[in-house]
Motif scaffolding. Structure first.
Motif, mmCIF file in Angstrom:
data_model
loop_
_atom_site.group_PDB
_atom_site.id
_atom_site.type_symbol
_atom_site.label_atom_id
_atom_site.label_comp_id
_atom_site.label_asym_id
_atom_site.label_seq_id
_atom_site.Cartn_x
_atom_site.Cartn_y
_atom_site.Cartn_z
ATOM 1 N N LEU A 87 0.935 21.868 31.925
ATOM 2 C CA LEU A 87 1.620 23.151 31.918
ATOM 3 C C LEU A 87 2.075 23.469 33.333
ATOM 4 O O LEU A 87 1.264 23.523 34.262
ATOM 5 C CB LEU A 87 0.713 24.278 31.413
ATOM 6 C CG LEU A 87 0.469 24.378 29.902
ATOM 7 C CD1 LEU A 87 -0.442 23.269 29.427
ATOM 8 C CD2 LEU A 87 -0.140 25.729 29.546
ATOM 9 N N ASP A 88 3.391 23.641 33.511
ATOM 10 C CA ASP A 88 3.948 24.111 34.781
ATOM 11 C C ASP A 88 5.365 24.598 34.532
ATOM 12 O O ASP A 88 5.832 24.632 33.392
ATOM 13 C CB ASP A 88 3.891 23.038 35.871
ATOM 14 C CG ASP A 88 4.767 21.822 35.555
ATOM 15 O OD1 ASP A 88 5.575 21.879 34.609
ATOM 16 O OD2 ASP A 88 4.638 20.815 36.259
ATOM 17 N N GLN A 116 8.312 21.974 32.813
ATOM 18 C CA GLN A 116 8.247 21.378 31.490
ATOM 19 C C GLN A 116 9.085 22.196 30.512
ATOM 20 O O GLN A 116 9.238 23.398 30.670
ATOM 21 C CB GLN A 116 6.786 21.317 31.000
ATOM 22 C CG GLN A 116 5.838 20.646 31.969
ATOM 23 C CD GLN A 116 6.174 19.189 32.200
ATOM 24 O OE1 GLN A 116 6.473 18.468 31.258
ATOM 25 N NE2 GLN A 116 6.133 18.764 33.450
ATOM 26 N N TRP A 125 5.067 26.680 30.578
ATOM 27 C CA TRP A 125 3.725 27.264 30.606
ATOM 28 C C TRP A 125 3.233 27.635 29.207
ATOM 29 O O TRP A 125 2.118 28.133 29.072
ATOM 30 C CB TRP A 125 3.712 28.508 31.495
ATOM 31 C CG TRP A 125 3.676 28.176 32.945
ATOM 32 C CD1 TRP A 125 4.706 28.196 33.829
ATOM 33 C CD2 TRP A 125 2.535 27.743 33.685
ATOM 34 N NE1 TRP A 125 4.297 27.809 35.072
ATOM 35 C CE2 TRP A 125 2.961 27.529 35.011
ATOM 36 C CE3 TRP A 125 1.195 27.518 33.353
ATOM 37 C CZ2 TRP A 125 2.088 27.093 36.020
ATOM 38 C CZ3 TRP A 125 0.328 27.082 34.354
ATOM 39 C CH2 TRP A 125 0.766 26.881 35.665
ATOM 40 N N ARG A 126 4.074 27.417 28.186
ATOM 41 C CA ARG A 126 3.714 27.737 26.803
ATOM 42 C C ARG A 126 3.216 29.179 26.714
ATOM 43 O O ARG A 126 2.118 29.465 26.235
ATOM 44 C CB ARG A 126 2.654 26.770 26.268
ATOM 45 C CG ARG A 126 3.107 25.317 26.353
ATOM 46 C CD ARG A 126 2.286 24.426 25.481
ATOM 47 N NE ARG A 126 2.769 23.042 25.551
ATOM 48 C CZ ARG A 126 2.484 22.109 24.679
ATOM 49 N NH1 ARG A 126 1.713 22.398 23.646
ATOM 50 N NH2 ARG A 126 2.940 20.881 24.814
ATOM 51 N N SER A 133 -1.814 31.684 26.769
ATOM 52 C CA SER A 133 -0.965 30.563 26.399
ATOM 53 C C SER A 133 -0.729 30.527 24.898
ATOM 54 O O SER A 133 -1.458 31.158 24.115
ATOM 55 C CB SER A 133 -1.615 29.244 26.830
ATOM 56 O OG SER A 133 -2.701 28.924 25.972
ATOM 57 N N ARG A 169 0.051 24.457 38.660
ATOM 58 C CA ARG A 169 0.048 23.486 37.568
ATOM 59 C C ARG A 169 -1.319 23.500 36.899
ATOM 60 O O ARG A 169 -2.342 23.803 37.535
ATOM 61 C CB ARG A 169 0.357 22.083 38.101
ATOM 62 C CG ARG A 169 0.544 21.011 37.065
ATOM 63 C CD ARG A 169 0.978 19.709 37.701
ATOM 64 N NE ARG A 169 2.305 19.822 38.281
ATOM 65 C CZ ARG A 169 2.550 19.876 39.587
ATOM 66 N NH1 ARG A 169 1.556 19.824 40.436
ATOM 67 N NH2 ARG A 169 3.781 19.992 40.039
#
Length: 933
Positions: free
Chosen positions: A9-10, A13, A21-22, A558, A652
């Protein structure tokens, strides 16, 4: 040991940073290119008042613009005037510095600060200013002039012991005798901004003279609204109720043009008489030349706003005509933009499944359509179209979905792509209804607020709709927006009832948080070229200063992470951060389940349902085991805490699964007892964390042999020694990587003009031109008929004979003699010149580095000349500015006793003529082929 898989996750993406980061929910936390941070704390606006503490009589601000000098222009819709606000509270504060010649105070500096009426003593120290005000000795706080300050310095030095507190000269003696001490040096310099310097004169707010007032004559207004200032110094005023645009030249306020429809012969009967005597009443009477509404090109019906791009192209929000109008300074023509053209990207399948089918991506609709080739034509109705998605946000995502639909992921030559307008025959495209406010960015994209829509329409420079941006789910407060602009950093700023909101246009138009509140009814925004934003509304003008404060706490939740493994024992989280500021932290919580809960159900969880609760340490990377019980699905909740002036940044995050620890290498008996197994897993993870970092470095060893993978400059310089390449210390890391990446190409071209040009471009980013002197044409001219080296020469039949022209002389010097002639070919051999535009050479240091690089890269036997080419300005073919022509101001031409050209009269109002041109009729131009006498 087997390596577990992980979720990364960052901000890089997915299609957007939020997707990377969803994000399921952000509370007082924002996503930035650097990672997750606490959101900036919006600050209230700072009112801009005049010296009397008022707004200079400003009643109803309806538009605002800022010129290059920082002066603010405001349209007053009630008084029908234009207000100029001149800022003085941001001027550089200057002080007078004194130094005495000899004695114990010779190393001190005495400083007179006029804005604070204060005289100071700076004790011997480095040339830099004191860092804190308690290091400054105040001699007097009632100094009113520089002469008085100089007398006090002399008195102080004469009567005050060097190491005692200030005393006798705090009040200037009335009858001061001449002192033997003299002032040796006096100079002016800026006073340090970090030391208190008192308050300076406030801003002045004044109505522009000879401009404004209710009416329809030139220079008068009826409810002026939008203002814009071009790079060339034109002030554009949307004279709304007069249905026209007036153009003035700053700072002289010369009237340059009036755009709009005026009453002519065919319009005098436009209003039918209704009175019994067939005479229209006062409200219905119209006169010749009176501005009226129109719907043709260059005609307006209540223009609301106006903006200008870098090329002086003007865009006007023609509200009641439901369109925009564009004026081009190149063609001198108006163009109507009604918002019905949509941009579309076409993907055509070349072979295989779906051959010749077309897929259309419409960014403004976020929609991807499929047009089957079996139709043999374009679709004529929506029933012939297959809609694949209505949530596609980027071109890359659309291309990916097309390949996924064709079961051809990863294909690179399957599609041919192009851009076109979406056919307007398929459906009624969203046209403008009430366009009111405009903004334009550096790429020429136009942002339009339509009062009838809850969105901002984005158009390109051709007038095509390329996006429809809705912020209902992100922005608090009511919509539609009331004002819009693009600030100096290139971010979109939008105002509504809740405040100012920023959107990062470079990152998928991502919401960047609220940057100002307490604005009231904001109707105008204008950036001033820095970080400040000027806003107008509710009878006042204010500025939003850059915020330096952050929310004290925030929460990130998230979306679900699906391992695809039933009863998955999630392993650990690895978090990478920037430097952790003092008094800031974040806490990591996890929740697992076998069922995919909805966002509302996750939000309803109690604090006791979340596990782990790990607080970050001081390192930039730390690990924490996931303590939640086994489950297929995982949710993350990270609580941020800040100090108010700083925020922690999470760069991250990696979520590893399933749990694979060193316990798997031990006999099964160590896993028999669940409690002991859990403890031993967590205990062994300490050693695993240390050893896995070493294993990771070994796995990444290949990066140290790649110019793009080397982690830092030290290793990059070591790698460069393999190819005998050295770097200047001033070169950036990216420049060094670029040179090393092209090392093989540079060695192949070394010693050639092409190689030297390439080296200069890679190292310094300059576009050089190289001229080898042997390529120059033949020799010198003797006269119009004879050219040395082509049809005549200065020697006889033998090339090496002496100079001779018979009895001819050059002045008093005969050419006969015994000196050997010079072969021009030999003279020009092995010589070359390097030409570089001077604007690309930023400093003398860089010029020295360029010369050193040329010395290194050129063949050893050659000689060169470096020429920095200065810009040259030429007008026409034979006229050069500064040599045989001047650029002057506009003449003040009086046509009669009542009319002055440029003040209340223009010679041609045709939109086909540029506003800056003084012209009589069609072919006559003042100063070119006619005179006004």
């Amino acid at each position: 040991m087997s390596t577990p898989t992980y979720f990364l996750l960052d901000s890089r993406q997915g299609n957007t940073a939020e997707d990377g980061w969803r994000v399921q929910r952000l509370t007082q936390v924002r996503v930035t290119p650097e990672g997750l941070q606490l959101a900036p704390l919006p600050l209230p606006p700072v009112p801009l008042k005049d010296a009397s503490g008022t707004y200079g009589g400003l009643s109803n601000p309806t538009g605002v613009a800022v010129d290059q000098a920082g002066s603010i222009y405001i349209a007053d819709g009630t008084h029908h005037k234009i207000v100029k606000l001149t800022r003085r509270d941001q001027l550089q504060i200057w002080a007078t510095f004194f130094r005495v010649g000899t004695g114990a105070f010779a190393s001190d500096r005495f400083v007179y600060v006029p804005t604070a009426t204060r005289l100071e003593r700076w004790r011997p120290a480095p040339e830099s200013a004191p860092q804190q005000f308690d290091q400054v000795e105040v001699i007097s706080q009632t100094v009113w002039s520089e002469a008085q300050a100089q007398r006090l310095v002399v008195c102080y030095v004469q009567t005050q012991p060097p190491d005692s507190s200030p005393n006798p000269c705090a009040a200037e003696p009335e009858n001061q005798v001449d002192q033997p001490v003299a002032i040796a040096e006096v100079w002016q310099a800026p006073y340090p901004t970090h030391l208190p310097a008192g308050e300076i004169c406030q801003s002045s707010i004044t109505y522009l003279p000879c401009l404004g007032g209710y009416g329809y004559a030139p220079r008068q207004f009826d409810t002026p609204r939008g203002l814009a200032i071009s790079a060339s110094g034109n002030l554009y005023v949307a004279d709304s109720q007069n249905h026209r645009i007036q153009v003035f030249a700053l700072p002289t306020l010369t009237l340059r043009a009036i755009w709009g429809k005026q009453v002519g012969g065919t319009d005098l009967q436009a209003v039918p008489p209704t009175a019994p005597d067939c005479v229209p009443d006062a409200t219905q009477q119209i006169q010749w030349g009176q501005p009226i509404a129109g719907n043709g090109l260059g005609e307006f019906n209540e223009p609301w706003d106006v903006v200008v791009d870098d090329q002086d192209t003007v865009y006007i929000a023609d509200k009641n005509n439901r369109r925009l109008q564009k004026f081009s300074p190149r063609t001198h023509q108006f163009e109507a933009i009604d918002g019905t053209r949509l941009q579309a990207y076409v993907f055509k399948v070349l072979y295989g499944r779906g051959r010749r089918d077309r897929f259309l991506f419409i960014p403004a609709r976020q929609r991807l359509e499929r047009w089957v080739a079996s139709l043999g034509r374009d679709p004529t109705s929506a029933s012939e179209i297959t809609v694949l998605s209505t949530t596609v946000t980027t071109l890359e995502a659309a291309r990916h979905l097309v390949l996924e639909t064709l079961n051809a992921k990863g294909a690179t030559d399957l599609l041919v792509e192009w851009e076109q307008d979406y056919p307007d025959t398929l459906e009624i495209n969203p046209a403008f209804q009430q366009p009111t406010h405009l903004a334009i960015d550096q790429q020429g994209h136009l942002y339009v607020i339509d009062q009838a829509k809850l969105a901002v329409t984005v158009l390109d420079s051709w007038g095509r709709v390329i996006n429809q941006i809705t912020y209902v789910s992100q922005v608090t407060g009511s919509l539609p927006a009331t004002a819009i602009t693009v600030d100096a950093s290139g971010k979109l700023v939008l105002a509504n009832s809740a405040g100012l909101h920023r959107f990062d246009l470079r990152r998928e138009r991502r919401y960047d948080g609220c940057c100002g509140n307490g604005l009231g009814n904001c109707v105008g925004i204008a950036p001033d070229g820095s970080d400040l934003i000027t806003v107008a509304g509710d009878g006042r003008v204010s500025q939003i200063v850059p915020t330096t404060q952050f929310e004290p706490k925030g929460t990130y939740v998230s979306q679900v992470l699906d391992s695809g493994i039933d009863q998955c024992a999630w392993h650990k989280l690895v978090l990478e951060t920037t430097a952790i500021p003092t008094s800031t932290r974040f806490t990591v919580w996890t929740y697992t389940a076998e069922v995919d809960w909805s966002p509302d159900e996750i939000a309803a969880l109690s604090p006791e349902d979340w596990q782990t609760g790990q607080v970050n340490g001081s390192d930039r990377q730390f690990d924490c085991l996931i303590l939640s019980p086994p489950g297929r699905f995982l949710w993350l909740r990270i609580e941020f805490a800040g100090s108010g002036t700083a925020t922690p940044t999470l760069k991250r995050l990696k979520a590893y699964f399933p749990r694979l620890t060193y316990l798997q290498y031990l006999p099964a008996v160590y896993q028999a007892d669940p409690i002991s197994k859990d403890f031993l897993e967590r205990y062994l993870s300490i050693f695993e964390t240390v050893l896995s970092s070493v294993e990771g470095k070994i796995d990444r060893l290949a990066n140290y042999f790649d110019p793009d993978g080397v982690p830092d400059r030290a290793f990059l310089e070591w790698l460069a020694t393999w190819v005998d390449l050295s770097f200047y210390s001033s070169w950036s890391l990216e420049t060094c990587r670029r040179l090393l990446r092209h090392a093989a190409e540079l060695y192949r071209l070394r010693g050639t003009p092409k190689g030297l040009k390439r080296m200069l471009e890679l190292a310094f980013g300059v576009k050089a031109e190289i001229l080898e002197h042997f390529c120059l044409p033949g020799g010198e001219y003797l006269n119009d008929q004879l050219v040395l080296g082509e049809r005549s020469h200065l020697w006889g039949n033998a090339l090496m004979d002496r100079f001779s022209l018979g009895d001819a002389h050059l002045g008093d010097l005969p050419l006969e003699g015994n000196a050997p002639p010079v072969d021009r070919l030999s003279f020009r051999a092995h010589r070359f010149s390097v030409f570089i535009p001077s604007v690309q050479v930023r400093s003398p240091t860089q010029e020295r580095q360029i010369r050193a690089l040329i010395d290194t890269e050129k063949p050893g036997h050659t000689q060169y000349t470096l020429s920095l080419v200065e810009p040259r300005l030429r007008v026409g073919v034979q006229s050069r500015v500064g040599m045989n022509m001047l650029v002057g101001a506009y003449p003040r031409l009086v046509l009669n006793h009542c009319s002055t050209l440029g003040a209340d009269t223009i010679l041609n109002r045709s939109p086909e003529v540029t506003p800056a041109l003084l012209q009589v009729g069609t072919h006559q131009r003042i100063g070119i082929n006619m005179l006004v006498q």
